[in-house]
Design a protein around this motif. Sequence first.
Motif, mmCIF file in Angstrom:
data_model
loop_
_atom_site.group_PDB
_atom_site.id
_atom_site.type_symbol
_atom_site.label_atom_id
_atom_site.label_comp_id
_atom_site.label_asym_id
_atom_site.label_seq_id
_atom_site.Cartn_x
_atom_site.Cartn_y
_atom_site.Cartn_z
ATOM 1 N N ASN A 168 0.844 -1.211 0.000
ATOM 2 C CA ASN A 168 0.000 0.000 0.000
ATOM 3 C C ASN A 168 0.876 1.255 0.000
ATOM 4 O O ASN A 168 1.668 1.423 0.917
ATOM 5 C CB ASN A 168 -0.898 0.001 1.246
ATOM 6 C CG ASN A 168 -1.771 1.254 1.312
ATOM 7 O OD1 ASN A 168 -2.393 1.651 0.339
ATOM 8 N ND2 ASN A 168 -1.755 1.908 2.463
ATOM 9 N N GLU A 200 5.298 -0.287 2.286
ATOM 10 C CA GLU A 200 4.814 1.084 2.116
ATOM 11 C C GLU A 200 5.813 1.950 1.347
ATOM 12 O O GLU A 200 5.927 3.145 1.576
ATOM 13 C CB GLU A 200 4.488 1.681 3.494
ATOM 14 C CG GLU A 200 3.386 0.893 4.199
ATOM 15 C CD GLU A 200 3.072 1.343 5.622
ATOM 16 O OE1 GLU A 200 1.924 1.125 6.057
ATOM 17 O OE2 GLU A 200 3.959 1.896 6.307
ATOM 18 N N GLN A 203 4.720 5.347 -0.292
ATOM 19 C CA GLN A 203 3.918 6.223 0.574
ATOM 20 C C GLN A 203 3.897 7.684 0.132
ATOM 21 O O GLN A 203 2.941 8.405 0.419
ATOM 22 C CB GLN A 203 4.349 6.099 2.039
ATOM 23 C CG GLN A 203 5.806 6.383 2.324
ATOM 24 C CD GLN A 203 6.176 6.021 3.769
ATOM 25 O OE1 GLN A 203 6.156 6.865 4.653
ATOM 26 N NE2 GLN A 203 6.507 4.758 4.010
ATOM 27 N N SER A 215 -0.470 5.035 7.321
ATOM 28 C CA SER A 215 0.464 3.949 7.615
ATOM 29 C C SER A 215 -0.221 2.929 8.522
ATOM 30 O O SER A 215 -1.067 3.275 9.352
ATOM 31 C CB SER A 215 1.725 4.492 8.293
ATOM 32 O OG SER A 215 1.463 4.774 9.654
ATOM 33 N N SER A 235 6.989 -2.780 8.922
ATOM 34 C CA SER A 235 6.694 -1.833 7.825
ATOM 35 C C SER A 235 7.990 -1.496 7.105
ATOM 36 O O SER A 235 9.047 -1.385 7.745
ATOM 37 C CB SER A 235 6.117 -0.523 8.362
ATOM 38 O OG SER A 235 5.193 -0.764 9.369
ATOM 39 N N HIS A 237 10.179 0.869 4.049
ATOM 40 C CA HIS A 237 10.278 2.056 3.207
ATOM 41 C C HIS A 237 11.651 2.034 2.523
ATOM 42 O O HIS A 237 12.523 1.248 2.911
ATOM 43 C CB HIS A 237 10.095 3.318 4.061
ATOM 44 C CG HIS A 237 9.828 4.561 3.254
ATOM 45 N ND1 HIS A 237 9.417 4.530 1.957
ATOM 46 C CD2 HIS A 237 9.933 5.888 3.586
ATOM 47 C CE1 HIS A 237 9.259 5.767 1.507
ATOM 48 N NE2 HIS A 237 9.565 6.603 2.472
#
Length: 423
Positions: A168, A200, A203, A215, A235, A237
């Motif tokens: 997402n 993510e 994002q 988040s 999570s 990144h």
Amino acid sequence: MGQQPITFLRQVMALCTYPNLLDSPSFPEDAKKRARRILQACGGNSLGSYSASQGVNCIREDVAAYITRRDGGVPADPDNIYLTTGASDGISTILKILVSGGGKSRTGVMIPIPQYPLYSAVISELDAIQVNYYLDEDNCWALNVNELRRAVQQAKEHCNPKVLCIINPGNPTGQVQSRKCIEDVIHFAWEEKLFLLADEVYQDNVYSSDCKFHSFKKVLYEMGPEYSSNVELASFHSTSKGYMGECGYRGGYMEVINLHPEIKGQLVKLLSVRLCPPVSGQAAMDIVVNPPVPGEESFEQFSREKESVLGNLAKKAKLTEDMFNQVPGIHCNPLMGAMYAFPRIFIPAKAMEAAQAHKMAPDMFYCMKLLEETGICVVPGSGFGQREGTYHFRMTILPPVEKLKTVLQKVKDFHIKFLEEYA
């Protein structure tokens, strides 16, 4: 793709790589300040030294501060931050510690279909069991919890589902999940005692004005202690996407929460086997999470460059969606985020027969013909997974606007010709 790098990021990287430049008047003070801070935290004040396996301390502190800002004050602990070689390295490391058992008790990993092929590759490399759940194409690729329930119940007959992966904003599908959807997913993970993996990396890439990135960490925290103290969540990144596009630096991080202390010990041990992520990639990640702020001399230029990249991507997302939807036999859902279109294509029966004769999947046959006739390279939907009887391809929206218009026009002309040829 014609996208210029962010000046500030490259300035700090240049200063970190060649510290003699710190005396040069051609670099702004705020870039020098960041470079000094990073170098002081490195062994021998050099990017050339190994760092701690979990990553340079001050960079992990900056990541934690970034997460707290992003999530409106939800606390983040630097000790839960692990710097990684791009997000991919974090994802495969976490899956490595989660996979165990044999036969019916072998770990099942739930992944969205369509998915980013890293997941199926790591699952097969670790000999885990892939559990597919399908995104709802008719509903802008939304994630439906009833579909998660179906997938988990079916999977329990032949494996032990323990992990739920969420992308997402979506890759290849570009959807951005609503807050309600994320709450439902967290509740489901809590019920089924699943470890959540929230990819993510896109994002910063949200284009649709009706959407907002939420988040998983923030939503989990706001759902209250019953969830926030119990649901295990990692999570991810990266420096590779967003407005930065610095994929060659291999910079990334993961935040892992609610991990049992003994397992955390094993994770650190597992990470130490690969010594440390590239220190230059760690530095690049630091600049992403600690950009210029109002009042600093680089702030205006940085903001201008960032807005220009994201504004252009939003324009190209709309252009791509509109253009595809004008072509008979192509349907494209709104591109809410990320960097790709994943249109559905109609393939006539005659083309399917031709594909079979070439021992190819129908969408692979289509994409190869497109490549041979136009020079345009797209990825067939079968590479990401799709519902049986549907066909897609993934195309990036990164090229400059004028080039993208040409590409879309060529795809349109090709598709119309393809339908005629195989009518």
